[in-house]
Design an enzyme around this catalytic site. Structure first.
Site, short mmCIF file in Angstrom:
data_model
loop_
_atom_site.label_atom_id
_atom_site.label_comp_id
_atom_site.label_asym_id
_atom_site.label_seq_id
_atom_site.Cartn_x
_atom_site.Cartn_y
_atom_site.Cartn_z
CG ASP A 59 -0.47 0.14 5.29
OD1 ASP A 59 0.36 0.40 4.40
OD2 ASP A 59 -1.16 1.01 5.85
CD1 TRP B 197 9.79 -3.86 8.70
CD2 TRP B 197 10.95 -3.98 6.77
NE1 TRP B 197 10.66 -4.93 8.79
CE2 TRP B 197 11.37 -5.03 7.62
CE3 TRP B 197 11.52 -3.86 5.51
CZ2 TRP B 197 12.36 -5.95 7.24
CZ3 TRP B 197 12.51 -4.77 5.14
CH2 TRP B 197 12.92 -5.80 6.01
CG HIS C 60 6.75 -2.76 -1.95
ND1 HIS C 60 5.73 -2.53 -1.04
CD2 HIS C 60 6.89 -1.58 -2.61
CE1 HIS C 60 5.29 -1.30 -1.17
NE2 HIS C 60 5.99 -0.69 -2.11
CG LEU D 172 -5.85 -20.69 1.87
CD1 LEU D 172 -6.83 -20.22 2.95
CD2 LEU D 172 -4.43 -20.24 2.24
C1 IPE Z 1 -3.93 0.05 1.40
O1 IPE Z 1 -2.69 0.54 1.83
C2 IPE Z 1 -3.77 -0.78 0.18
C3 IPE Z 1 -2.95 -1.97 0.33
C4 IPE Z 1 -2.46 -2.47 1.42
C5 IPE Z 1 -2.73 -2.68 -0.89
P1 IPE Z 1 -2.27 2.05 1.54
O2 IPE Z 1 -0.98 2.25 2.24
O3 IPE Z 1 -2.30 2.33 0.09
O4 IPE Z 1 -3.45 2.86 2.24
P2 IPE Z 1 -3.58 4.38 2.66
O5 IPE Z 1 -3.45 5.18 1.42
O6 IPE Z 1 -2.49 4.67 3.63
O7 IPE Z 1 -4.91 4.48 3.30
C1 IPE Z 2 1.68 -1.71 1.75
O1 IPE Z 2 2.75 -0.98 2.24
C2 IPE Z 2 1.90 -2.22 0.36
C3 IPE Z 2 1.12 -1.54 -0.68
C4 IPE Z 2 0.21 -0.64 -0.48
C5 IPE Z 2 1.39 -1.93 -2.05
P1 IPE Z 2 2.94 0.56 1.90
O2 IPE Z 2 3.71 0.66 0.63
O3 IPE Z 2 1.64 1.26 1.91
O4 IPE Z 2 3.86 1.03 3.11
P2 IPE Z 2 3.70 2.38 3.96
O5 IPE Z 2 2.28 2.46 4.41
O6 IPE Z 2 4.07 3.51 3.07
O7 IPE Z 2 4.65 2.20 5.10
MG MG Z 3 0.57 2.18 3.35
#
Ligand code: IPE
Ligand code: IPE
Ligand code: MG
Length: 257
Positions: free
Chosen positions: A22, A27, A39, A133
């Protein structure tokens, strides 16, 4: 600085590590870029952590890459993520094979675009013979979706007379989950400072040790993984028993209390 790796006890590694990757969006925002930039950089972290787990001899690594709920993100971000997935898998299959890593997927993959699914299935097939793995990507995954699926299939089997409801035990139910072939994670890491599970492996994490770090996913590297493993190794896993019971059990086995 000396690597934390040397401090890890190789005899007490978690066999299965699960990670909620996450913080990509935040970032990117700090850098004045759009979310997809985050991403793209997150892929570097995936590469490093997969390599780190393979080097340590970890059995299973499950990465939460896209949740069922993530389909509700802006369409441009969703299609960008799918494209990134296709590109990354195409690029990494050779490395996976070289490192004896077997790619697997859990989730509602029928929701993925056709070309994403095709590339993914090809990579799964191409790495199926690898014995190192197990890299499990949670894609279009959510625990509640998984449990709903399990309940529906279980119901069908009862209706068809294949299963007697009175004999259903935990192990019976577990056979209906996507994770039926994997042990439960012992360590779950979430990056970016969020302290929640976000519909990830709710059943399987019952006794996992949880490690939350403020590090945003694109900054996460092997050293951060080692830090999490060391923290895991410092914990006493009691599984409902008392500390004293564990000490005497360990003495009985001839171990050090
Ligand atoms: C959880 O992250 C899903 C993944 C890392 C793929 P999110 O950023 O979507 O989660 P919430 O919505 O903040 O809980
Ligand atoms: C995690 O990073 C990746 C996915 C959920 C696909 P986020 O996209 O949720 O990044 P934040 O949480 O908005 O910073
Ligand atoms: Mg997120």
């Amino acid at each position: 600085m000396k690597s934390l790796k040397s401090k890890i006890d190789p005899a007490h590694l978690p066999n299965h590590i699960a990670i909620i990757m996450d913080g990509n969006g935040r970032w990117a925002k700090v850098k004045g870029q759009d979310r997809l930039f985050g991403h793209y950089h997150g892929v570097e972290s995936v590469r490093d952590v997969v390599e780190g787990c393979a080097e340590l001899g970890i059995g299973y690594l499950t990465l939460y890459a896209f949740s069922t709920e993530n389909w509700d993100r802006p369409p441009g971000e969703v299609s960008g993520l799918m494209e990134l997935l296709v590109q990354t898998i195409r690029k990494e299959v050779l490395t996976l094979n070289k490192n004896n890593i077997r790619l697997q997927v859990i989730g509602n993959i029928s929701m993925l675009p056709d070309n994403t699914l095709a590339v993914l299935e090809e990579a799964i097939l191409e790495t199926a013979g690898n014995t190192g793995l197990n890299l499990i990507m949670a894609l279009s995954y959510s625990s509640r979706w998984e449990m709903g699926e399990a309940a529906r299939q279980l119901g069908r089997d009862v209706k068809a007379g294949k299963l007697d409801p009175e004999t259903i035990k935990e192990e019976t139910f577990e056979k209906y989950l996507c994770t039926r072939n994997y042990p439960d994670p012992e360590l779950m890491i979430r990056t970016s400072g969020e302290c929640r599970i976000s519909n990830f492996l709710l059943y399987q994490l019952a006794y996992a040790e949880l490690f939350f770090t403020p590090v945003l996913w694109p900054d996460f590297r092997k050293e951060n993984l080692y830090e999490a493993i060391l923290d895991f190794q410092s914990r006493e896993r009691r599984f409902g028993k008392t500390s004293e019971q564990l000490s005497s059990e360990s003495l009985d086995k001839g171990g050090n209390a």
